[in-house]
Structures are given as structure tokens and as C-alpha cells.
Motif scaffolding. Structure first.
Motif, PDB file in Angstrom:
ATOM      1  N   THR A   1      28.745  -0.380 -24.712  1.00 56.27           N
ATOM      2  CA  THR A   1      29.431  -0.126 -25.768  1.00 56.27           C
ATOM      3  C   THR A   1      28.475  -0.196 -27.370  1.00 56.27           C
TER       4      THR A   1
ATOM      5  N   THR B   1      29.837   7.392 -27.766  1.00 58.59           N
ATOM      6  CA  THR B   1      30.771   6.355 -27.558  1.00 58.59           C
ATOM      7  C   THR B   1      31.680   6.428 -26.529  1.00 58.59           C
TER       8      THR B   1
ATOM      9  N   ARG C   1      30.414   5.027 -21.401  1.00 61.11           N
ATOM     10  CA  ARG C   1      31.280   4.606 -20.215  1.00 61.11           C
ATOM     11  C   ARG C   1      30.293   5.046 -18.943  1.00 61.11           C
TER      12      ARG C   1
END
Length: 537
Positions: free
Chosen positions: A143, A327, A332
Motif C-alpha cells: 500500500t 494504488t 493489490r
């Protein structure tokens, strides 16, 4: 485990996200300053009476100092503490910006820009090093680096918007003055939020002065040579000479570093195929990105007659695409798929955007020509920057994080400098050849010639991005560990599993979680008994 220790862990958990905000703000300021002044340059030139031959030094003074001193700046953070160097860099950047905004003549502005670059060389590697040491958990690391990568990729476009607004509604000087309050507030926040990592005199390693002179001198010579190529051409002696000198100094730098006990740049950092492949991929990608900013700016303002503000806003879709891609998707997937499965396709997407721009004509509509290309390039580069930035410091010992950070920052800076000079030369040559067989006095023909030059340079930029994709696929072989995937899929369940029934963390669970995080980042789990000794390089 005592209640005081638990409270300390919880405070650190809360502060690390504030630390990300501080680090991201500093990185955004650095990236913005590379492009925000571009929009203000014509106004500054008129106001200060800068000649056409000297106006390039407003840009070159910054890039020279920034690109040439990055290796030294990264190592100073390792030796004296990244928090200290980071804070000094912010305060120095604020002072240099104030001097530039108050400039009364060309020399004062050039000197202030060089100071900005020098303090930026302290900031950039320290920021990435702090980010690496602050976030070790795989899920949180993805993240944090997603946000950082989005800023690194999209900040330049935001600089065009900010530059247009400040220049049109205030004054060109505010493109420099705006850094003063931002840097001052960020420095104050850094002092209170960032973890203390001061290195005491008894544990401090000696600075590799021969390596600093050779490495920084080599980078300075290469950046200077490529910058001069913009106005002089690649065959000029003041271009070839510095380039040859720069290569020779870097060869000598490598030879010296191999025999130095505490080198400025430990060679095993760049010898690692993942870090080396990531840095090379990003450096090549920046060749194409800087070329894109350069030609689209000229196309929108000189050919389409967009105002500075509208031109800046025209880059906004690409910035949004980079943020969403970095992002929302790359962050992910970084812990689920091999890094080259993100970087390689991302570079191919960006190359597809460049291919779209090769169909550009004088009368091409922005929505039908520029917008789709910006979205393709934005989504592609969002997949590149975040995993590449993470690879730059992954598995690096804490005392070498600054040097590793400086490596990828140097790749970005040198790539951008070479790209600007190379593609500008290609475009100028193509335009001259086009006009040589036509009526050059006709404004419509001149516009066609300029766009022809942009298109030829865009073809070259597309080829460089394809080469970067090949480098990424062949060199990068990093794969996420099962621990990283579990951390992402477990999410809140993993976080709650380390707490005892009474709500306090179990010492055994905390220890196991710490070990797991350290294994993932490649850091050593060192015993805390006895005084800490300076780690060997």
C-alpha cells in the motif's frame, strides 16, 4: 510484555501512516519542482532578462546538482541517519526556494536552482529509505509503495497544472515560493513523526570520499553532457567530452568501490538482478516519459494553442490513471504475482499509448488522440513505478537502504535527462528535414513540420519502452513469498490473531509476526543483547 511496551507499539502503528504522509509530501515536492518551473520559465526569462542561450540553466542547474549528488545524498542518510538528512534536506530546499523566488538576476536564480537540486539529492533517497524501513509488513508495504509510486509517476503532470495556475493568476515567483511553507511544515512534521534513527559518532562509518568524487563527478558529467545536447546537438565537443569523461569516471568509480572497505555504493546492490533490472527498466521508462511531457506540452500550447492552465489540466487524466493503477491494482497484485508480470505489461501498455500518439496530426482532437494515449500510458506506468520502487530496497540491510534508494533515483534522473536531450534532438532533426523540401515560411507548413518531428520522436520513445519491457522480463525474477500472500488474504484476521484474549498482544505471537516480516523483507533478525556495532558493508 508490559503495558508501556504495548502502548509504544500502538503509537508506532499509528505514526507510521503519518510518516507515509510526510514522506509522500516531500517526494511530491521534489517531483513537482522538476516540471512546475517549466511553465513559469517564459515569464521568468522576460522578467529577469535571461537570454535564449542561458535560459536552459534554469532547468539544467537543478538537474545537474540533483542527478550528480544523489549517490552522496543516499550514503549520507545511511551514515548520519535518514531522519536527520531528510529534515536538513527539507529546510535547505525551503531556503533555496525562497532565494529563487526573490531572485533579482539570472545568476541568483541559477544558483538557487542548483541549491534546490543539491538539497533534493538529500531528500529523495532518504525518503525512499525511510519508507522501506518504516513499512516491513508485506500488505502495508504494498500500500505504501503504491502511493509512493503514484506520486513518482504522476507528480510531474501535477507540476504542469500547478505551474499554469500560479503563473497565470499570481506570478512566476510563486512557483518557487510555494515550496517554502510546504517544506517548513513537512520538516516540522518529520521531526515529530518519523522514528529516530540517529547514528552515533562511535558507530559511524567513514565516508568514502574517493568514491563520492568519482561517482558524483561521473553523474554530473553525464547529466551535463546530455543537457547541453538539447541546444548544441550530439556532435558538439561540449557534449561528447563530458559524456566520455562521465563514463570514464564511472568506470574508475566501480574499480575503486570494489576495493573499498565501506564503499559509497556497495556493488552487490546493483549486481542483484531484481534491483538492477528494476532500476534499468525505470531509467528507460523515464526516457519515454520525459519525452512525452516535452512534446505534449509543445503540441498543446504551440499547435493547439491551449493556455498554460488548460495545458496543465490536459495532463490530469494521465495522473489519475497512474494513481488508480498504482494504488488500486498494482498494490493489490504485488504480493500475489511476480514483479515482472506487472512491470513488463505496464511498459507494453505505455508503449501502446506512444504508438497511439504516432498518429497525431495538426488537427487531431484532444479527446480522440491525446486522451486515449494518456490513459494507456498512465495505467501502464502505474504498474511500473510501484513494484520497481519496492524492489529497489527489498532485502537491503538497513545501513544500505539510502544507497539502494539513490540507485533508482539516479536511474530516473539520468534517464529523464538523456530522454529530454535525445528525443528533442530527434524531433528537431526530423522537423528540419521535413521543412527542407517545403515552403518553410508558411505557418501551416511549419506546424506540420513540428508535429512530424514530435511523431518521429514518439516512435523512438515507443522503441525505448519496448526495450525496457524486454529488460524487465529477462532480468527481474522476484516472486512474492507465501507469507506475503497470506498477509494480504488474511488481512484483519492476521492482525487479530496476534492479540491475546485480554486484548493485549501475545509476546510469542508478536515475536513470530516480527520474524515473519523480517524474513519477507530480507532483513536480518539481530539479537538485542549487548551494544549494537556498526554493520559491515
Amino acid at each position: 510484555m508490559t503495558a508501556r511496551t504495548v502502548a509504544g507499539h500502538e503509537d508506532a502503528d499509528r505514526r507510521r501512516w503519518w510518516a507515509l504522509a510526510v514522506i509522500a509530501t516531500a517526494q511530491l515536492m521534489i517531483v513537482l519542482d522538476i516540471t512546475i518551473v517549466n511553465i513559469a520559465l517564459p515569464s521568468a526569462q522576460r522578467d529577469l532578462g535571461i537570454s535564449d542561450a542561458d535560459r536552459q540553466w534554469v532547468i539544467t542547474a537543478y538537474t545537474l546538482a540533483f542527478g550528480g549528488l544523489l549517490l552522496l545524498g543516499g550514503r549520507l542518510g545511511d551514515l548520519f541517519g535518514r531522519k536527520r538528512v531528510f529534515t536538513v534536506g527539507l529546510l535547505g530546499f525551503a531556503l533555496a526556494s525562497a532565494l529563487g523566488g526573490a531572485a533579482v538576476g539570472p545568476a541568483m536564480l541559477f544558483g538557487a536552482r542548483a541549491l534546490q537540486g543539491a538539497f533534493g539529492a538529500l531528500l529523495a533517497p532518504s525518503a525512499l529509505g525511510l519508507l522501506s524501513t518504516t513499512f516491513s509488513d508485506p500488505r502495508e508495504r504494498s500500500t505504501a509503495f503504491g502511493i509512493f509510486g503514484a506520486i513518482a509517476g504522476g507528480g510531474s503532470a501535477i507540476g504542469f497544472i500547478a505551474g499554469g495556475l500560479l503563473t497565470e493568476y499570481l506570478d512566476w515567483r510563486w512557483c518557487l515560493f510555494v515550496n517554502v511553507p510546504i517544506a517548513a511544515v513537512t520538516a516540522f512534521a518529520a521531526f515529530n513523526v518519523l522514528k529516530r534513527d540517529h547514528v552515533g559518532k562511535g558507530r559511524r562509518l567513514r565516508l568514502d570520499l574517493p568514491g563520492a568524487l568519482l561517482g558524483c563527478g561521473g553523474l554530473l558529467a553525464i547529466v551535463y553532457g546530455t543537457s547541453e545536447a538539447v541546444t548544441r546537438g550530439w556532435g558538439d565537443g561540449l557534449v561528447i567530452g563530458p559524456l566520455v569523461l562521465g563514463v570514464a569516471l564511472l568506470v574508475a568509480f566501480v574499480l575503486v568501490e570494489r576495493r573499498t572497505a565501506h564503499p559509497l555504493l556497495p556493488l552487490h546492490i546493483v549486481a542483484d538482478r531484481n534491483r538492477g533490472g528494476g532500476a534499468l527498466s525505470v531509467g528507460l521508462a523515464m526516457v519515454g516519459m520525459f519525452g512525452l511531457f516535452l512534446f505534449l506540452t509543445y503540441y498543446l500550447q504551440a499547435i493547439k494553442h491551449f493556455s498554460p492552465i488548460v495545458s496543465g489540466l490536459s495532463f490530469l487524466p494521465m495522473t489519475v490513471a497512474i494513481v488508480l493503477s498504482s494504488t488500486g491494482f498494482a498494490a493489490r497484485m504485488m504480493t500475489r504475482v511476480p514483479s515482472r508480470n506487472l512491470i513488463g505489461p505496464g511498459l507494453l501498455l505505455a508503449a501502446g499509448g506512444m504508438a497511439w500518439l504516432t498518429q497525431m496530426r495538426v488537427d487531431s482532437p484532444w479527446a480522440g488522440m491525446v486522451l486515449p494515449a494518456e490513459l494507456l500510458i498512465g495505467f501502464g506506468m502505474g504498474l511500473v513505478f510501484m513494484p520497481a520502487m519496492s524492489l529497489a530496497t527489498l532485502g537491503v540491510a538497513p545501513n544500505e537502504a539510502g544507497a539502494a534508494s539513490a540507485t533508482i533515483n539516479s536511474a530516473q534522473q539520468v534517464g529523464g535527462s538523456v530522454g529530454t536531450a535525445l528525443l528533442n534532438t530527434v524531433a528537431a532533426s526530423a522537423t528540419a528535414s521535413f521543412l527542407a523540401t517545403r515552403i518553410a515560411a508558411d505557418p501551416a507548413v511549419r506546424a506540420q513540420g513540428a508535429v512530424h518531428g514530435y511523431v518521429v520522436a514518439t516512435w523512438v520513445a515507443m522503441g525505448v519502452l519496448l526495450a525496457a519491457a524486454l529488460v524487465a522480463v529477462l532480468m527481474i525474477d522476484h516472486r512474492p513469498t507465501p507469507v506475503a500472500a497470506t498477509a494480504v488474504e488474511g488481512g484483519a484476521a492476521s492482525a487479530s490473531a496476534v492479540r491475546a484474549v485480554d486484548g493485549r498482544p501475545s509476546p510469542r505471537a508478536v515475536a513470530r509476526a516480527d520474524v515473519r516480516a523480517n524474513v519477507e523483507t530480507g532483513a536480518e533478525v539481530r539479537a538485542e543483547a549487548g551494544p549494537e556495532r556498526p554493520p559491515a558493508d
